[in-house]
Design a protein around this motif. Structure first.
Motif, short mmCIF file in Angstrom:
data_model
loop_
_atom_site.label_atom_id
_atom_site.label_comp_id
_atom_site.label_asym_id
_atom_site.label_seq_id
_atom_site.Cartn_x
_atom_site.Cartn_y
_atom_site.Cartn_z
N ASN A 43 36.08 45.99 26.20
CA ASN A 43 36.20 45.84 24.82
C ASN A 43 37.59 44.93 24.69
O ASN A 43 37.73 44.13 23.81
N GLU A 44 38.63 44.85 25.67
CA GLU A 44 39.60 43.83 25.69
C GLU A 44 39.17 42.54 26.01
O GLU A 44 39.87 41.73 25.28
N LEU A 45 38.48 42.34 26.76
CA LEU A 45 37.81 41.09 27.24
C LEU A 45 37.05 40.41 25.90
O LEU A 45 37.32 39.47 25.38
N ARG A 46 36.32 41.35 25.35
CA ARG A 46 35.35 40.79 24.15
C ARG A 46 36.20 40.56 22.83
O ARG A 46 35.76 40.09 21.86
N ALA A 47 37.54 41.01 22.77
CA ALA A 47 38.50 40.87 21.75
C ALA A 47 39.11 39.42 21.87
O ALA A 47 39.65 38.96 20.73
N LEU A 48 39.05 38.84 22.94
CA LEU A 48 39.47 37.50 23.15
C LEU A 48 38.95 36.58 22.53
O LEU A 48 37.42 36.52 22.66
N CYS A 49 39.56 35.41 21.96
CA CYS A 49 38.67 34.08 21.41
C CYS A 49 39.27 33.12 22.04
O CYS A 49 38.28 32.03 22.17
N ASN A 50 40.34 32.86 22.89
CA ASN A 50 40.63 31.50 23.55
C ASN A 50 39.69 31.56 24.97
O ASN A 50 39.85 32.44 25.63
N PRO A 51 38.94 30.33 25.01
CA PRO A 51 38.18 30.15 26.24
C PRO A 51 39.11 30.27 27.34
O PRO A 51 38.58 30.94 28.61
N ASN A 52 40.15 29.83 27.86
CA ASN A 52 41.15 29.85 28.82
C ASN A 52 41.57 31.33 29.17
O ASN A 52 41.40 31.82 29.86
N ALA A 53 41.94 31.92 27.96
CA ALA A 53 42.09 33.48 28.13
C ALA A 53 41.14 34.32 28.61
O ALA A 53 41.09 35.26 29.56
N ILE A 54 39.78 33.82 28.25
CA ILE A 54 38.59 34.78 28.70
C ILE A 54 38.33 34.44 30.24
O ILE A 54 38.18 35.31 30.66
N LYS A 55 38.33 33.24 30.24
CA LYS A 55 38.32 32.98 31.74
C LYS A 55 39.15 33.80 32.70
O LYS A 55 38.78 34.10 33.69
N ASP A 56 40.55 33.47 32.37
CA ASP A 56 41.44 34.13 33.14
C ASP A 56 41.27 35.49 33.19
O ASP A 56 41.52 36.13 34.56
N PHE A 57 41.09 35.96 31.99
CA PHE A 57 40.89 37.55 32.14
C PHE A 57 39.58 38.05 33.04
O PHE A 57 39.72 39.22 33.73
N LYS A 58 38.43 37.57 32.92
CA LYS A 58 37.36 37.96 33.75
C LYS A 58 38.05 37.61 35.29
O LYS A 58 37.38 38.59 36.04
N ALA A 59 38.48 36.64 35.66
CA ALA A 59 38.93 36.34 37.02
C ALA A 59 39.84 37.39 37.49
O ALA A 59 39.96 37.77 38.81
N THR A 60 40.79 37.79 36.81
CA THR A 60 41.68 38.80 37.25
C THR A 60 41.49 40.36 36.96
O THR A 60 42.36 41.19 37.58
N GLN A 61 40.86 40.68 36.11
CA GLN A 61 40.50 42.11 35.63
C GLN A 61 39.26 42.94 35.84
O GLN A 61 39.23 44.14 36.17
N LEU A 62 38.34 41.89 36.35
CA LEU A 62 36.79 42.59 36.26
C LEU A 62 36.81 42.83 37.83
O LEU A 62 36.86 41.97 38.60
N PRO A 63 36.07 44.17 38.38
CA PRO A 63 35.63 44.10 39.56
C PRO A 63 34.37 43.47 39.58
O PRO A 63 33.54 42.96 38.63
N HIS A 64 33.83 43.02 40.86
CA HIS A 64 32.68 42.34 41.25
C HIS A 64 31.83 42.62 42.29
O HIS A 64 32.45 43.40 43.32
N ILE A 65 30.71 42.28 42.44
CA ILE A 65 29.72 42.54 43.52
C ILE A 65 29.15 41.16 43.81
O ILE A 65 28.95 40.46 43.32
N THR A 66 28.47 41.45 45.17
CA THR A 66 27.65 40.59 45.81
C THR A 66 26.32 40.95 45.57
O THR A 66 25.70 41.51 46.56
N PRO A 67 25.63 40.62 44.54
CA PRO A 67 24.20 41.30 44.36
C PRO A 67 22.99 41.16 45.38
O PRO A 67 22.28 41.97 45.75
N SER A 68 23.47 40.12 46.37
CA SER A 68 22.18 39.79 47.27
C SER A 68 22.62 40.13 48.53
O SER A 68 21.72 40.04 49.64
N GLY A 69 23.60 41.23 48.90
CA GLY A 69 23.69 41.80 50.28
C GLY A 69 25.46 42.19 50.58
O GLY A 69 26.11 42.25 49.66
N ILE A 70 25.11 42.37 51.77
CA ILE A 70 26.68 42.79 52.38
C ILE A 70 27.28 41.63 52.97
O ILE A 70 26.46 40.72 53.62
#
Length: 197
Positions: A45-72
């Protein structure tokens, strides 16, 4: 076509995205449970409330967990692959409307040429993450990506993100209570729940 759901075949990374060392191995079951639980509601919800493209990019890069879908992976780069799980994640971004997103979701789920293991919204809510199995005995990851991307465009006019061609491509996780999981994942969860009663 039924697919066997492997138990531990994805690398999971804590934020920020600059972290290249996985913290653990997870399964498709784990990912589905995470994106449909309340764990990532606030951050989504915090991410989707952002409007500035740079802020969105920075938030995703610094706040969201991530996976590698294709393997270990030993480390998150193509040369750091430990083993491929014969799955590929296709990103379809920047839908023009909610109606278009729901229509593309329906198309992917009803397609008879590709089996959907998992399907959920992208972090901004305007795209889809589509997990489908591939057979590496036929050809490699990159050729599969190109073939699926061409198939989606030629068959349905759907444009997949070309940046997802790399085996080590990260997939950010977010909250989606309406995420789709194949029957093997759902049955696995139900079996575990029954065992714990």
């Amino acid at each position: 076509m039924e697919q066997r759901v492997k138990t531990k075949n994805i690398s999971y990374f804590n934020p920020p995205v600059t972290n290249t060392k996985p913290v653990e191995k997870v399964s498709y079951v784990d990912v589905y449970k995470l994106v449909t639980s309340g764990t990532l509601v606030e951050i989504t919800n915090e991410l989707r409330a952002l409007c500035n493209p740079n802020a969105i990019k920075d938030f995703k890069a610094t706040q969201l967990p991530h996976i590698t879908p294709s393997g270990i992976f030993y480390t998150r780069c193509d040369d750091g692959l430990k083993y491929h799980n014969e799955t590929i994640c296709i990103d379809i971004d920047d839908m023009e409307s909610e109606e278009q997103l729901l229509e593309i979701k329906r198309i992917l789920l009803e397609d008879t040429n590709f089996y959907t293991l998992l399907l959920f919204r992208s972090p901004l809510g305007k795209g889809l993450k589509w997990f489908t199995p591939i057979d590496l005995h036929q050809c490699g990851h990159r050729k599969w990506f190109e073939a699926i991307r061409n198939y989606l465009y030629q068959t349905y006019g759907i444009i997949a993100d070309e940046k997802c061609v790399n085996t080590s491509r990260s997939c950010f996780l977010c909250y989606d209570p309406e995420a789709y999981a194949c029957k093997e994942i759902i049955n696995h969860i139900k079996t575990k729940e029954n065992d714990n009663k």
